[in-house]
Design an enzyme around this catalytic site. Sequence first.
Site, PDB file in Angstrom:
ATOM      1  N   TYR A 172       0.818  -1.217   0.000  1.00  0.00           N
ATOM      2  CA  TYR A 172       0.000   0.000   0.000  1.00  0.00           C
ATOM      3  C   TYR A 172       0.853   1.270   0.000  1.00  0.00           C
ATOM      4  O   TYR A 172       0.489   2.282  -0.607  1.00  0.00           O
ATOM      5  CB  TYR A 172      -0.970  -0.007   1.178  1.00  0.00           C
ATOM      6  CG  TYR A 172      -2.208  -0.829   0.886  1.00  0.00           C
ATOM      7  CD1 TYR A 172      -3.159  -0.375  -0.026  1.00  0.00           C
ATOM      8  CD2 TYR A 172      -2.416  -2.061   1.481  1.00  0.00           C
ATOM      9  CE1 TYR A 172      -4.290  -1.126  -0.322  1.00  0.00           C
ATOM     10  CE2 TYR A 172      -3.539  -2.827   1.190  1.00  0.00           C
ATOM     11  CZ  TYR A 172      -4.468  -2.350   0.282  1.00  0.00           C
ATOM     12  OH  TYR A 172      -5.580  -3.104  -0.025  1.00  0.00           O
ATOM     13  N   ASP A 179      -4.686 -33.551   4.176  1.00  0.00           N
ATOM     14  CA  ASP A 179      -5.645 -34.243   3.317  1.00  0.00           C
ATOM     15  C   ASP A 179      -4.902 -35.090   2.290  1.00  0.00           C
ATOM     16  O   ASP A 179      -3.778 -34.763   1.871  1.00  0.00           O
ATOM     17  CB  ASP A 179      -6.526 -33.238   2.576  1.00  0.00           C
ATOM     18  CG  ASP A 179      -7.533 -32.551   3.482  1.00  0.00           C
ATOM     19  OD1 ASP A 179      -7.830 -33.100   4.560  1.00  0.00           O
ATOM     20  OD2 ASP A 179      -8.018 -31.465   3.108  1.00  0.00           O
TER      21      ASP A 179
END
Length: 355
Positions: A96, A242
Amino acid sequence: VRARIEVSVINFLKILNSPDPAISDLPLINRKSSNSRVSQGLLTDVSWIFLSHSFCTRSLTKSNAAKAFVRVWKVMETCFQILSQEKRVTQRELFYKLLCDSPEYFTSQLQVNRTIQDVIALLHCSRFSLGIVASSRGLVAGRLMLQEPNQEVIDCSACGSSGYSISGDLSLLEKLDLKTDARYIIVVEKHAIFQRLTEDFVFNQIPSILITAKGYPDIATRFLLHRLNRAFPDLPILALVDWNPAGLAILCTFKFGSIGMGMEAYRYACNVKWLGLRGDDVQLIPEQSLLPLKPRDLQIARSLMSSEILQENYKEELSLMVHNGQRAEVEALYFHGYDYLGKYIAKKIVQADYI
């Protein structure tokens, strides 16, 4: 690092001010996968990704590289200001700042992230020494006592299901005083699974430290895991992910580091073992719990298979996923009851069933 930036600027100005002025290209390490190699530890089991000696350049005289050339100097300028003010910023804050100051050169976070790696390669330093801190999502729980300088001791087993939030300040993580009576460190892919394990006090049934990055690992979580590994080198690090290409990619990031980290990859690599889920565990869950692989899964699988970092037994697991066209999530083990996860982990550990 401020001195290195000053030397870079002085050398640049000398070339411009010479009798034969020129704008020299910036020689940078090539961070493409084709330039990656795996370092095999000679004295330890730890291997990590490193980048070979293939270079790319940032040139002000080439239209496709000119903006990238300027970005390097803009980031160095901003980091010099940050260091002069003795401040620390996250990559998001830096984006930013640059977006406001130089909108014609910085339009995305990815541009900033890549330019930071360019600066690291150019100055041969770490991102933290540039004044850039990690934005952390990570949590740690279990049999770990930690103490920040001049602060009270924190018992990570008493932090509830939310665990202890890992600081993004790598300097602070380096200074932590750590004590444990754990026998294992368990890396958990998902936040929900981490919460389930902490709510069930699995770290008391299996003397362990639990750590999660809530998905793909951020730098601070990887750094803390590496710090724990250095502090307690005898503790096996086991990963619960997973059974899909993304889960394996997460495990490999903890284990080897990542190409995107470029020159810094070795700072975060640990000898992580794959506890589960694995192909042999699919029989533990009902067939209706198996999900089809998505296009993104197949893309990750192709990337992993083409990389030399993947050891043979991992390739076999990945080939089985692709051949079956299926993936399984850890939550599918709840078919056996919500308290089954602890039993599953304990059984795998007792049988030393990890690779």
